[in-house]
Enzyme design. Structure first.
Site, mmCIF file in Angstrom:
data_model
loop_
_atom_site.group_PDB
_atom_site.id
_atom_site.type_symbol
_atom_site.label_atom_id
_atom_site.label_comp_id
_atom_site.label_asym_id
_atom_site.label_seq_id
_atom_site.Cartn_x
_atom_site.Cartn_y
_atom_site.Cartn_z
ATOM 1 N N SER A 39 -8.209 3.416 -1.194
ATOM 2 C CA SER A 39 -8.421 3.676 -2.622
ATOM 3 C C SER A 39 -9.201 2.518 -3.258
ATOM 4 C CB SER A 39 -7.077 3.921 -3.308
ATOM 5 O OG SER A 39 -7.242 4.537 -4.560
ATOM 6 N N ASP A 75 -9.649 7.376 1.979
ATOM 7 C CA ASP A 75 -9.453 8.362 0.922
ATOM 8 C C ASP A 75 -9.936 7.936 -0.454
ATOM 9 O OD1 ASP A 75 -8.570 11.107 0.830
ATOM 10 O OD2 ASP A 75 -7.164 10.458 -0.706
ATOM 11 N N HIS A 92 -2.978 11.444 -0.601
ATOM 12 C CA HIS A 92 -3.850 10.310 -0.902
ATOM 13 C C HIS A 92 -3.464 9.075 -0.087
ATOM 14 C CE1 HIS A 92 -6.479 7.667 -3.047
ATOM 15 N NE2 HIS A 92 -5.506 7.009 -3.657
#
Length: 352
Positions: free
Chosen positions: A169, A194, A320
């Site tokens: 992230s 991701d 996620h």
């Protein structure tokens, strides 16, 4: 709303905190058609299922790292050393609001899958986990976070040790930015978990609402772990038991609150992700992108992937936090990425 918006920090339809039967309103006994002793045993069993894990079960060492010529700044890192001296290292940077322990299960499996050839360093960045940077805890600018990572690597990694940067992230933006600076000469690969520019930028408008739906306080670490599973933030109980307790701290009234106030990171959201796709494609090293869904790809990455500029792997069964949801698949993917891109060490020339 894109699937990334639904996944980051997490979905808008989170269960109310009162529904996590861990507080004074728990009516477990009322649901059980048995005596109080049986109800108590059931409660203890449930609490044990969500009890915090020890980092020592996943990392060999943890220590503070102080950066020279700075004051009141120390970063916390967890380490699994490679079996061979100067063996390759995966250096892992977590996302906003997370900590190094988000990589705990994956880090243990990297060592296992590589049969000890690869080591792992996972850091708590400033304002997160056990790191302490004083008045600078709220400086989450991309350049500051990148400089932090560079300084930590220079201070703790040998100058001739191969490095594969891994970022999840927000951490993906940091490791890509560090790779693009090209000041660390032993980076042989960068892996982003991701996050891509297009969907991340689209998700920013919804982030404040999503964050406001999270509980502000928990009665216990077990309750926080239960919330993470029931809200589908993390789908792997083993990983949640390790990673979630590192994100909270006790309050004066005996409750627990988040260590990192994610709302305070809002001024930096745009700079984290703007230009990420181009920087990733032009980072000057081997590139791996692991996503939880194909819909996350934006136009530059679609073109780049068609041109073979990076390796793309999809984990459709993960959310996620894919390194937590599918740690073995993540570890295998990372080790295979290293094997494909490791430096060839030629034998010395024989003089005749």
């Amino acid at each position: 709303m894109s699937s990334l918006q639904k996944d980051m920090f997490k979905k808008s339809a989170l269960p109310p905190l009162g529904s996590l039967k861990e507080d004074e309103n728990d009516n477990t006994e009322e649901r059980l058609p048995v005596n109080a002793a049986t109800a108590s045993a059931a409660r203890q069993s449930k609490a044990s299922h969500f009890s915090p894990s020890k980092w020592q079960d996943y990392f060999e060492t943890s220590l503070d790292v102080s950066i020279p010529n700075t004051s009141d700044i120390s970063f916390f890192k967890h380490i699994n050393e490679p079996n061979k001296e100067n063996g390759p290292l995966f250096v892992m940077h977590h996302g906003a609001g997370s900590s190094a322990l988000t990589f705990g299960v994956t880090a243990k499996l990297v060592k296992e899958v590589s049969q000890g050839e690869c080591g792992v360093i996972a850091i708590d960045c400033r304002g997160h986990g056990a790191s302490k940077t004083g008045v600078f805890d709220s400086d989450f600018s991309l350049e500051t976070l990148s400089d932090d990572l560079i300084n930590i690597i220079k201070e703790t990694v040998k100058a001739d040790q191969d490095i594969i940067l891994v970022g999840h992230s927000m951490g993906g933006s940091v490791v890509v930015n560090v790779a693009c600076k090209r000041v660390l000469k032993t980076i042989i690969g960068v892996s982003v978990l991701d996050v891509v520019e297009g969907s991340a930028m689209d998700a920013l408008s919804s982030m404040t609402k999503i964050l406001s739906s999270r509980p502000k306080r928990f009665n216990s670490a077990e309750q926080a772990i239960m919330w993470s599973i029931q809200s589908d933030t993390v789908r792997n109980v083993e990983s949640a038991r390790l990673s979630i307790p590192a994100l909270i701290e006790p309050t004066q009234d005996g409750k627990f609150k988040w260590i990192t106030d994610l709302i305070k990171t809002q001024p930096f959201w745009t700079e984290w992700f703007k230009g990420l796709s181009d920087k990733f494609l032009n980072s000057g090293t081997a590139k791996l992108l692991i996503l939880a869904g194909t819909d996350r790809l934006d136009k530059p990455l679609i073109i780049g992937q068609m041109q073979g500029k990076f390796q793309l792997t999809i984990f459709p069964d993960a959310g996620h936090f894919l390194q937590e949801d599918t740690p073995r698949k993540t570890a295998v993917c990372l080790v295979e990425f290293w094997k494909r891109n490791q430096r060839l060490v030629l034998p010395p020339k024989v003089k005749v």
